[in-house]
Scaffold this active site. Structure first.
Site, PDB file in Angstrom:
ATOM      1  N   LYS A 265       8.238  -1.672  -2.396  1.00 39.76           N
ATOM      2  CA  LYS A 265       7.636  -0.900  -1.300  1.00 39.76           C
ATOM      3  C   LYS A 265       8.733  -0.324  -0.398  1.00 39.76           C
ATOM      4  CE  LYS A 265       5.003   0.945   1.574  1.00 39.76           C
ATOM      5  NZ  LYS A 265       4.230   2.142   1.279  1.00 39.76           N
TER       6      LYS A 265
ATOM      7  N   GLU B  85       0.838  -1.197   0.000  1.00 40.85           N
ATOM      8  CA  GLU B  85       0.000   0.000   0.000  1.00 40.85           C
ATOM      9  C   GLU B  85       0.872   1.246   0.000  1.00 40.85           C
ATOM     10  OE1 GLU B  85      -3.305   0.359  -0.492  1.00 40.85           O
ATOM     11  OE2 GLU B  85      -2.478   2.372  -0.658  1.00 40.85           O
TER      12      GLU B  85
ATOM     13  N   CYS C 216       6.196   4.633   9.125  1.00 41.16           N
ATOM     14  CA  CYS C 216       6.756   3.871   7.996  1.00 41.16           C
ATOM     15  C   CYS C 216       8.223   4.157   7.668  1.00 41.16           C
ATOM     16  CB  CYS C 216       5.924   4.123   6.755  1.00 41.16           C
ATOM     17  SG  CYS C 216       4.274   3.441   6.894  1.00 41.16           S
TER      18      CYS C 216
HETATM   19  P1  NAD Z   1      -1.836  -0.546  12.648  1.00 40.39           P
HETATM   20  O1  NAD Z   1      -1.023  -0.873  13.822  1.00 40.39           O
HETATM   21  O2  NAD Z   1      -2.627   0.717  12.603  1.00 40.39           O
HETATM   22  O3  NAD Z   1      -2.903  -1.735  12.403  1.00 40.39           O
HETATM   23  C1  NAD Z   1      -2.581  -3.080  12.426  1.00 40.39           C
HETATM   24  C2  NAD Z   1      -3.735  -3.852  13.065  1.00 40.39           C
HETATM   25  O4  NAD Z   1      -3.484  -5.253  12.924  1.00 40.39           O
HETATM   26  C3  NAD Z   1      -3.891  -3.596  14.572  1.00 40.39           C
HETATM   27  O5  NAD Z   1      -5.182  -3.065  14.837  1.00 40.39           O
HETATM   28  C4  NAD Z   1      -3.703  -4.982  15.208  1.00 40.39           C
HETATM   29  O6  NAD Z   1      -4.542  -5.216  16.322  1.00 40.39           O
HETATM   30  C5  NAD Z   1      -4.054  -5.904  14.055  1.00 40.39           C
HETATM   31  N1  NAD Z   1      -3.515  -7.255  14.203  1.00 40.39           N
HETATM   32  C6  NAD Z   1      -2.244  -7.634  14.489  1.00 40.39           C
HETATM   33  N2  NAD Z   1      -2.143  -8.985  14.492  1.00 40.39           N
HETATM   34  C7  NAD Z   1      -3.381  -9.472  14.190  1.00 40.39           C
HETATM   35  C8  NAD Z   1      -3.905 -10.779  14.033  1.00 40.39           C
HETATM   36  N3  NAD Z   1      -3.126 -11.858  14.155  1.00 40.39           N
HETATM   37  N4  NAD Z   1      -5.217 -10.918  13.734  1.00 40.39           N
HETATM   38  C9  NAD Z   1      -6.026  -9.824  13.587  1.00 40.39           C
HETATM   39  N5  NAD Z   1      -5.560  -8.557  13.719  1.00 40.39           N
HETATM   40  C10 NAD Z   1      -4.256  -8.379  14.013  1.00 40.39           C
HETATM   41  O7  NAD Z   1      -0.885  -0.633  11.387  1.00 40.39           O
HETATM   42  P2  NAD Z   1      -1.012   0.166   9.999  1.00 40.39           P
HETATM   43  O8  NAD Z   1      -0.483   1.537  10.140  1.00 40.39           O
HETATM   44  O9  NAD Z   1      -2.378  -0.054   9.444  1.00 40.39           O
HETATM   45  O10 NAD Z   1       0.043  -0.644   9.117  1.00 40.39           O
HETATM   46  C11 NAD Z   1      -0.204  -1.956   8.682  1.00 40.39           C
HETATM   47  C12 NAD Z   1       0.852  -2.353   7.681  1.00 40.39           C
HETATM   48  O11 NAD Z   1       0.769  -1.506   6.533  1.00 40.39           O
HETATM   49  C13 NAD Z   1       2.282  -2.217   8.196  1.00 40.39           C
HETATM   50  O12 NAD Z   1       3.056  -3.250   7.642  1.00 40.39           O
HETATM   51  C14 NAD Z   1       2.724  -0.880   7.631  1.00 40.39           C
HETATM   52  O13 NAD Z   1       4.107  -0.817   7.438  1.00 40.39           O
HETATM   53  C15 NAD Z   1       2.022  -0.852   6.298  1.00 40.39           C
HETATM   54  N6  NAD Z   1       1.741   0.492   5.777  1.00 40.39           N
HETATM   55  C16 NAD Z   1       1.325   1.494   6.597  1.00 40.39           C
HETATM   56  C17 NAD Z   1       1.025   2.745   6.076  1.00 40.39           C
HETATM   57  C18 NAD Z   1       0.553   3.868   6.952  1.00 40.39           C
HETATM   58  O14 NAD Z   1       0.449   4.983   6.475  1.00 40.39           O
HETATM   59  N7  NAD Z   1       0.256   3.646   8.214  1.00 40.39           N
HETATM   60  C19 NAD Z   1       1.124   2.956   4.702  1.00 40.39           C
HETATM   61  C20 NAD Z   1       1.534   1.914   3.882  1.00 40.39           C
HETATM   62  C21 NAD Z   1       1.841   0.681   4.430  1.00 40.39           C
HETATM   63  C1  UDX Z   2       4.647   7.529   3.756  1.00 40.65           C
HETATM   64  C2  UDX Z   2       4.674   7.428   2.229  1.00 40.65           C
HETATM   65  O1  UDX Z   2       4.533   8.735   1.675  1.00 40.65           O
HETATM   66  C3  UDX Z   2       3.540   6.525   1.738  1.00 40.65           C
HETATM   67  O2  UDX Z   2       3.631   6.367   0.335  1.00 40.65           O
HETATM   68  C4  UDX Z   2       3.689   5.185   2.421  1.00 40.65           C
HETATM   69  O3  UDX Z   2       2.634   4.336   2.008  1.00 40.65           O
HETATM   70  C5  UDX Z   2       3.677   5.336   3.922  1.00 40.65           C
HETATM   71  O4  UDX Z   2       4.723   6.236   4.322  1.00 40.65           O
HETATM   72  P1  UDX Z   2       3.229   8.883   5.518  1.00 40.65           P
HETATM   73  O5  UDX Z   2       4.325   8.514   6.452  1.00 40.65           O
HETATM   74  O6  UDX Z   2       1.829   8.626   5.915  1.00 40.65           O
HETATM   75  O7  UDX Z   2       3.437   8.154   4.121  1.00 40.65           O
HETATM   76  O8  UDX Z   2       3.311  10.459   5.198  1.00 40.65           O
HETATM   77  P2  UDX Z   2       4.306  11.341   4.286  1.00 40.65           P
HETATM   78  O9  UDX Z   2       3.499  12.362   3.616  1.00 40.65           O
HETATM   79  O10 UDX Z   2       5.179  10.522   3.443  1.00 40.65           O
HETATM   80  O11 UDX Z   2       5.191  12.088   5.388  1.00 40.65           O
HETATM   81  C6  UDX Z   2       6.117  11.397   6.194  1.00 40.65           C
HETATM   82  C7  UDX Z   2       6.895  12.400   7.037  1.00 40.65           C
HETATM   83  O12 UDX Z   2       7.767  13.179   6.221  1.00 40.65           O
HETATM   84  C8  UDX Z   2       6.007  13.399   7.784  1.00 40.65           C
HETATM   85  O13 UDX Z   2       6.534  13.624   9.063  1.00 40.65           O
HETATM   86  C9  UDX Z   2       6.106  14.647   6.927  1.00 40.65           C
HETATM   87  O14 UDX Z   2       5.858  15.832   7.652  1.00 40.65           O
HETATM   88  C10 UDX Z   2       7.561  14.557   6.479  1.00 40.65           C
HETATM   89  N1  UDX Z   2       7.835  15.307   5.233  1.00 40.65           N
HETATM   90  C11 UDX Z   2       7.204  14.968   4.081  1.00 40.65           C
HETATM   91  C12 UDX Z   2       8.783  16.329   5.252  1.00 40.65           C
HETATM   92  O15 UDX Z   2       9.378  16.625   6.292  1.00 40.65           O
HETATM   93  N2  UDX Z   2       9.057  16.991   4.085  1.00 40.65           N
HETATM   94  C13 UDX Z   2       8.441  16.676   2.908  1.00 40.65           C
HETATM   95  O16 UDX Z   2       8.762  17.320   1.897  1.00 40.65           O
HETATM   96  C14 UDX Z   2       7.483  15.636   2.900  1.00 40.65           C
END
Ligand code: NAD
Ligand code: UDX
Length: 465
Positions: A220, A161, A276
């Protein structure tokens, strides 16, 4: 035709918004059930106050919930019913044992694989949505095969994602690309087509990229590493700007006009945060080190080192400007989230700046429009091990920004919330001891106007005269 039955394990920042948009855009062709072991989180998804703040999310959930979008703790039931299973659980940096501090902890991924094997009664397509170390699909495959009931088959896909928090809904509605990695076997290709068909409800086909599984997993990590590297690069420049009277905003504009470089992700800041960037770069560093590619590992590690330094540099500037002592001085922190339009504080630069200021005995008055006081308390206690009581002594969290700024020796902007630009700083200035300091860790305020009011301004990568 029966709708495609989709289960998503993990109702977090990714699982919740992603599945809500799949439900919205897939309409009656899909039925989506998002499951989680965290009952409180599921209850919140089923309530009027969703567990995460994301612009536009409420509306999407309201439109679909109870129709073709369901939130549940019945993990077994959802697995049984599903054709496609997204695994969207957390993959944090390991805090123990082998790879401590850099490898990704894949224990939640493994427990999902075991649950899928146990509860599946028919063929499943299992999709890695979480960000995982390269070759995790192989681990999933082995666990599923070793534990499944006779005759049941699994196809594993990688579908990372790319949404960013704060813009998740628009990113999901109109993604730059959707990446699907799978096996080159006919079954693998069929599974890719099945997942692609879900996205094709709203994503143009030419934006759906298919690759082999390993390229997808690694892409990713690579994407996040490249994005974070740009921020560390501009932040490295910001330090040179401060020493040479160059202006980092002007440098960013000048280099960003080069179409090979592009203008995005060149905003110098107090440092990148979020769940992330650091985690995924460290994951890449661990991978490189374990492949004996130490120079590669060092190269990427430096992006994180620079970011830590930038956070530290900012808090040091505050201390130095305030005549080398902030002890017992009120410092207002505007913004605690890691970026605007989210309530998420994971790895927020604000946590570390506050930590350094607490080390020096500063009194912190914190305001953030979306972060709850309990979360700030939790975050600051987590960086105060052994002296958690200092948070109770030194920190107050305010729901009114003017109250937070009232009588402060300094105001520090740590998140780029738009509302900060609209404040009546003349009114604030009148309440502050002089010289009144303003530290803009995001370069969002009108520095010339503030200077005119009498503020001493310190900004990232520029000198304000
Ligand atoms: P999060 O911690 O918000 O959510 C993860 C959820 O999974 C939690 O609610 C947890 O209770 C649940 N969980 C864990 N083990 C489980 C199990 N065995 N069965 C059912 N539920 C279970 O995490 P997130 O921010 O949504 O990130 C999820 C993944 O996506 C990570 O690998 C992260 O690196 C990736 N990712 C995150 C972002 C972002 O912006 N947060 C963007 C891209 C990718
Ligand atoms: C990031 C990636 O952008 C996204 O594609 C991936 O799926 C998850 O990780 P996110 O961490 O949610 O997303 O936000 P992002 O907009 O990337 O910002 C990350 C951090 O960098 C923030 O603290 C933001 O304030 C900082 N940032 C971003 C800067 O300091 N300068 C910039 O020019 C851009």
């Amino acid at each position: 035709m029966a709708p495609t039955n989709i289960c998503c394990i993990g109702a977090g920042y990714v699982g919740g918004p992603t599945c809500s948009v799949i439900a919205l855009k897939g309409g009656d062709q899909v039925k989506v059930t998002v499951v989680d072991i965290n009952q409180k989180r599921i209850a919140a998804w089923n309530s009027d106050e969703l567990p995460i703040y994301e612009p536009g999310l409420d509306e999407v959930v309201q439109q679909c919930r109870g129709k073709n979008l369901f939130f549940s703790t019945d993990v077994a039931g959802a697995i049984k019913a599903a054709d496609l299973i997204f695994v969207s659980v957390n993959t944090p940096t390991k805090l123990y044992g082998l790879g401590k501090g850099s490898a990704a902890d894949v224990k939640y991924i493994e427990s999902c694989a075991r649950a899928i094997a146990e509860h599946s009664e028919g063929p499943k397509i299992v999709i890695e949505k979480s960000t995982v170390p390269a070759r995790t699909a192989e681990t999933l495959d082995r666990i599923l095969r070793a534990n499944c009931k006779p005759g049941i088959t699994f196809e594993i896909l990688s579908n990372p994602e790319f949404l960013a928090e704060g813009t998740a809904i628009s990113d999901l509605m109109s993604p730059d690309r959707v990446l699907i990695g799978g096996s080159t076997t006919p079954e693998g290709q069929k599974a890719i087509q099945a997942l692609s068909a879900v996205y094709e409800h709203w994503v143009p086909k030419d934006r759906i990229i298919t690759t082999n599984t390993w390229s997808s997993e690694l892409s990713k990590l690579a994407a996040n590493a490249f994005l974070a590297q740009r921020i560390s690069s501009i932040n490295a420049m910001s330090a040179i700007c401060e020493a040479t009277e160059a202006d980092v905003s002007e440098v960013a504009r000048a280099i960003g006009k080069d179409s090979r470089l592009g203008a995005k992700f060149l905003q110098a800041s107090v440092g990148f945060g979020g769940s992330c960037f650091q985690k995924d770069i460290l994951n890449l560093v661990y991978l490189a080190d374990s492949l004996n590619l130490h120079e590669v590992a060092d190269y990427w590690r430096q992006v994180v080192i620079l970011n830590d330094w930038q956070e530290r540099r900012f808090s040091t500037r505050i201390i130095k400007a305030l005549f080398n002592t902030v002890s017992s001085k009120k410092i207002c922190i505007l913004g605690f989230a890691f970026k605007k339009n989210t309530g998420d504080t994971r790895e927020s630069a604000a946590i570390y700046v506050c930590q350094h200021l607490m080390d020096e005995g500063a009194q912190l008055a914190i305001y953030d429009p979306k972060v709850k006081a309990e979360q700030i308390d939790l975050d600051l206690k987590s960086v105060s091990q052994g002296q958690e009581d200092r948070v109770d002594r030194l920190v107050t969290v305010h729901s009114d920004p003017y109250e937070a700024m009232d009588g402060a020796h300094a105001v520090a902007v740590l998140t780029e919330w738009d509302e900060f630009k609209t404040y009546d700083f003349a009114k604030v200035y009148a309440t502050m001891p002089k010289p009144a300091f303003l530290f803009d860790g995001r370069n969002i305020l009108d520095h010339a106007a503030l200077r005119q009011m009498g503020f001493e301004i310190e900004a990232i990568g520029k000198k304000i005269h």
